[in-house]
Design a protein around this motif. Structure first.
Motif, PDB file in Angstrom:
ATOM      1  N   ALA A  93       0.466  -1.553  -0.041  1.00 19.55           N
ATOM      2  CA  ALA A  93      -0.244   0.330   0.360  1.00 19.55           C
ATOM      3  C   ALA A  93       0.515   1.234  -0.113  1.00 19.55           C
ATOM      4  N   PRO A  94       0.673   2.225  -0.841  1.00 20.87           N
ATOM      5  CA  PRO A  94       1.351   3.269  -0.833  1.00 20.87           C
ATOM      6  C   PRO A  94       1.607   3.902   0.821  1.00 20.87           C
ATOM      7  N   ARG A  95       0.337   3.923   1.785  1.00 18.16           N
ATOM      8  CA  ARG A  95       1.131   4.448   3.234  1.00 18.16           C
ATOM      9  C   ARG A  95       1.556   3.661   4.103  1.00 18.16           C
ATOM     10  N   TYR A  96       1.709   2.568   3.531  1.00 21.16           N
ATOM     11  CA  TYR A  96       2.018   1.236   4.457  1.00 21.16           C
ATOM     12  C   TYR A  96       2.838   1.806   5.182  1.00 21.16           C
ATOM     13  N   ARG A  97       3.704   3.115   5.308  1.00 25.87           N
ATOM     14  CA  ARG A  97       5.300   3.658   5.845  1.00 25.87           C
ATOM     15  C   ARG A  97       5.311   5.154   5.328  1.00 25.87           C
ATOM     16  N   TRP A  98       5.071   6.255   6.120  1.00 25.02           N
ATOM     17  CA  TRP A  98       4.855   7.658   5.626  1.00 25.02           C
ATOM     18  C   TRP A  98       5.925   8.399   6.613  1.00 25.02           C
TER      19      TRP A  98
END
Length: 446
Positions: free
Chosen positions: A302-307
């Motif tokens: 996912a794009p916001r697994y880490r942010w």
């Protein structure tokens, strides 16, 4: 790229402007609760019910036969409606049609005090004045167009304080067909099990939010409930998933349960107290999204697994001030944010309490308060409460603040990107739901 510790790891929190790592697992949507119903229980309840002929099939579709009332607009001064086919404008009390409109003919409605005034395509104002009018297609399969979108069912337009209230009254599964594609965000055949799981979770949520006559509508069409876009949002995969799961809801101990979900958990889901500061629910437990025998997670694509989100000192001051002005007895001015401290970490590794020291006082924030107070400059809410804090001190308070986090949403219940990852791995929708809502079964109600 540095690997993040797993959510099960115990994390240190340091007081002061430079804080210890606080990693977490995030996710998404709603209040919890359950409702007692007469039910055909168990994972195969729908198959059993539909094997007994038309009467049994009707019982199996119980939840899908409900009518849902969704607020599309709450205080608009004027609106325009039309339809591809013939449609009518009816009195809400059942006295019959006020007027009939031709296909493609656009009408305007506006509020005049506590009355709805209708203006036809030739700018002629109708003499009849009703507090509520119903716009409905003459063909049961037709749609009404409002706000650039087509809606199944009918629209109830009421004059309320401040303008017009527009409520879409629509059958449950027609509603879900406009919800599922927007909520799960995929129509890939290989991910069909996740779309089916989303259909059951969304149906359970909607069923638990049927409000009855005490309220003019059950839900709104935004992230405050479930995002709903009407016919324009429908797609083939979403509609097939709704049809395949028709009547199916999530049950715990014979009761339909509200089934919260979120975009990305970040590695592990959370319990209600981790994000909402509410009591526990037995079917909402912390669930690891780690792939067995692997260091990877079902949602790590996912794009916001880490942010990462970074604030300058001024951006932080403005964000905190905007939030504090909205709370009771909040200050009108904040000149300096002196310190940001993680005071408590939940067992899920999320920030339980964030303390913000300013020249105007000290504020202890929890759950959604944290996400609201640390919005981006554009107003975007903080993705989750699963983050670490790195604050750099300046001459007058914090010079910069960097948050490194994981997940997107409240983290409770089903992780939507995790569900997609599980579907790709071959899990069916019942397995996905049993995993994210431990102790539940999928069944139907009478």
């Amino acid at each position: 790229m540095r690997r993040w510790p797993t959510p099960a790891r115990r994390l240190r929190v340091a007081a002061g402007t430079t804080l210890g790592a606080v990693l977490l697992a995030g996710a998404c949507r709603t209040a919890t609760g359950n409702r007692t119903v007469s039910t055909a229980r168990g994972a195969d309840a729908a198959a059993v019910a539909t094997s007994g002929g038309p009467a049994a099939a009707t019982a199996a579709r119980g939840a899908s036969l409900r009518t849902v009332r969704v607020a599309l607009a709450t205080r608009v001064s004027e609106l325009r409606i039309s339809a591809d086919g013939a449609w009518s404008l009816d009195a809400a009390d059942g006295r019959g049609a006020i007027a009939a409109a031709q296909p493609g003919e656009q009408w305007a409605l506006e509020a005049d005090g506590r009355a709805v005034v209708a203006i036809d395509g030739s700018a002629r104002r109708l003499g009849s004045r009703e507090q509520t009018v119903i716009a409905r297609p003459l063909d049961a399969s037709g749609t009404i167009t409002f706000n650039g979108r087509r809606w199944r069912g009918e629209l109830a337009i009421s004059a309320v304080e401040g303008g017009l209230l527009v409520v879409n009254r629509v059958k449950m599964d027609d509603y879900l067909k406009g919800v599922v594609p927007l909520e799960i965000g995929t129509n890939a055949a290989v991910e069909m099990a996740a779309i089916e799981a989303q259909s059951v979770a969304a149906r359970s949520y909607a069923y638990m939010h049927l409000a009855g006559p005490s309220r003019p509508y059950d839900m709104v069409a935004t992230v405050a409930d479930q995002v709903y876009g009407g016919v324009n949002a429908e797609n083939g995969a979403g509609s097939r998933a709704v049809d395949v799961t028709t009547g199916l809801v999530l049950l715990y101990g014979g009761r339909v349960v509200s089934a919260p979900y979120s975009a990305t958990c970040g590695g592990s889901t959370a319990e209600p107290r981790d994000a909402w500061n509410t009591g526990p629910e037995p079917y909402l437990q912390r669930v690891s999204d780690q792939i067995p025998g692997s260091s990877r997670f079902y949602c790590d694509w996912a794009p916001r697994y880490r942010w990462t989100r970074t604030f300058t000192g001024e951006e932080l001051r403005q964000s905190v001030l905007r939030y504090l002005r909205s709370v009771p007895r909040g200050p009108e001015t904040v000149r300096t944010v002196r310190e940001v401290t993680v005071s408590e970490v939940t067992p899920a590794g999320r920030v339980g309490t964030l303390t913000i020291d300013t020249d105007a006082g000290r504020w202890a924030l929890r759950g959604s308060q944290i996400r609201s107070a640390l919005r981006s400059a554009s107003g975007e809410m903080l993705y989750s409460t699963y983050f670490s804090v790195d604050a750099v001190a300046g001459r007058d308070g914090i010079a910069s603040l960097t948050l490194r986090g994981g997940g997107n949403g409240h983290g409770i219940g089903m992780c939507q990107t995790g569900a997609i990852g599980r579907a790709r791995a071959g899990q069916d929708f019942r397995t996905i739901l049993r995993t994210y809502y431990p102790g539940t079964t999928v069944g139907s109600i009478d």
